[in-house]
Enzyme design. Structure first.
Site, PDB file in Angstrom:
ATOM      1  N   THR A  89      -3.968  10.718  -2.065  1.00  0.00           N
ATOM      2  CA  THR A  89      -3.045   9.758  -1.469  1.00  0.00           C
ATOM      3  C   THR A  89      -1.695  10.393  -1.168  1.00  0.00           C
ATOM      4  O   THR A  89      -1.074  10.110  -0.143  1.00  0.00           O
ATOM      5  CB  THR A  89      -2.846   8.567  -2.421  1.00  0.00           C
ATOM      6  N   GLN A 119      -6.821   4.711   1.040  1.00  0.00           N
ATOM      7  CA  GLN A 119      -5.397   4.964   0.856  1.00  0.00           C
ATOM      8  C   GLN A 119      -4.795   5.680   2.067  1.00  0.00           C
ATOM      9  O   GLN A 119      -5.322   6.694   2.523  1.00  0.00           O
ATOM     10  CB  GLN A 119      -5.136   5.790  -0.409  1.00  0.00           C
ATOM     11  N   ASP A 142      -1.610   1.356   1.780  1.00  0.00           N
ATOM     12  CA  ASP A 142      -0.628   1.530   0.717  1.00  0.00           C
ATOM     13  C   ASP A 142       0.836   1.490   1.162  1.00  0.00           C
ATOM     14  O   ASP A 142       1.707   1.227   0.351  1.00  0.00           O
ATOM     15  CB  ASP A 142      -0.894   2.843  -0.029  1.00  0.00           C
ATOM     16  N   ASP A 163      -1.811  -3.416  -3.112  1.00  0.00           N
ATOM     17  CA  ASP A 163      -0.688  -2.778  -3.818  1.00  0.00           C
ATOM     18  C   ASP A 163       0.101  -1.846  -2.906  1.00  0.00           C
ATOM     19  O   ASP A 163       0.224  -0.659  -3.152  1.00  0.00           O
ATOM     20  CB  ASP A 163      -1.115  -2.095  -5.121  1.00  0.00           C
TER      21      ASP A 163
END
Length: 298
Positions: A89, A119, A142, A163
């Site tokens: 990520t 991600q 993300d 998130d």
């Protein structure tokens, strides 16, 4: 490490224009030419346009400002993702910043990889004493990976799924629009995933350890009545501090929130004051040198 005095940023030191009317045609080239470890602010003006490039601002590039022509017209775009073959990520950022004192004003940073590619980060910031003003940060996964200490976001529009504001940082978002995009079927969209190194860490956005506070926010009915979820794969929530203070809107009703002892409906103004710009990130001492507007007591 030197940060800045409280003088406002000067006029542009370099101009980027895709049509060749500036000093550079790419942002990366202008960033590469910026001085090393500068104790004065170095300003790169980016004319309106869409710049499809990956930008890395290294550890030795201090006090750099990127200024665009507006959130909707100066756009830095990329599509790196874990699902698209990037190994981690942390390597997917469209803009990655390691140097202290980074500032961005009037532009958008996006990652267009899409939620199906897992991600994918728009902005990955390791920059201490960093501020973004009137910026868009958008992606379908993300979005914003904030690390290190003392970051400030004012009048920004931040959107993503799953998130999409995450990392370990001492961060305040002031007068920002946070927009939850529709996730993939079967997914739950969570706004934050803040992770502390230890329970004693001072960081937070407002693992086993985590601290997030929403205060004086307008919340729409997109917010689930429970409000909060444990980290995936974990059931122990004793080491988190999640708080809400004087929020408004259809999603701000706390009567249906989780019943964890680690969730706090903050009643005392002195407790809420711990999370202001002045107290939480000592912003009154360094934000004036960035040229970004802020309210110290909010």
């Amino acid at each position: 490490m030197a940060i800045l005095d409280s003088n406002p940023p000067p006029a542009a030191d370099a101009v980027v224009a895709a049509d060749g009317s500036g000093d550079y045609t790419t942002i990366a080239a202008a960033v590469a030419a910026a001085p090393s470890k500068s104790t004065k602010r170095y300003v790169i003006y980016i004319k309106k346009g869409t710049y499809n490039e990956l930008i890395t601002i290294g550890q030795n590039t201090w006090n750099l400002t990127l200024i665009g022509d507006g959130m909707d017209v100066t756009i830095i775009t990329g599509n790196q993702s874990v699902g698209g073959g990037v190994s981690t990520t942390s390597k997917t950022g469209t803009v990655t910043v390691d140097g202290i004192g980074f500032v961005a004003i009037d532009l958008t940073i996006e990652n267009t990889a899409g939620a199906e590619n897992e991600q994918a980060v728009a902005l990955l910031s390791n920059s201490d004493a960093s501020a973004l003003y009137r910026c868009g940060i958008r992606v379908y996964q993300d979005t914003l990976y904030a690390k290190s200490n003392r970051q400030f976001y004012r009048d920004c529009r931040i959107s993503g799924t799953v998130d999409f504001i995450f990392g370990d940082a001492t961060t305040v978002f002031q007068h920002c629009d946070v927009v939850a995009r529709l996730p993939l079927r079967g997914q739950q969209n969570t706004i934050t995933a803040q992770s502390l190194a230890t329970a004693a860490s001072a960081t937070g956005f407002s693992p086993p350890f985590s601290r997030v506070v929403f205060m004086e926010c307008g919340m729409s009915d997109v917010i689930d009545p429970k409000g909060w979820l444990p980290w995936e794969g974990r059931t122990d929530v004793s080491n988190v501090y999640y708080g809400e203070y004087e929020n408004t809107g259809d999603g701000a009703d706390v009567s249906g929130r989780v019943k964890w002892t680690s969730f706090h409906v903050i009643q005392d103004a002195s407790e809420a004051a711990k999370y202001t710009v002045e107290n939480f990130i000592q912003g009154d001492k360094w934000i004036p040198g960035t040229g970004v507007y802020f309210e110290p007591s909010h």
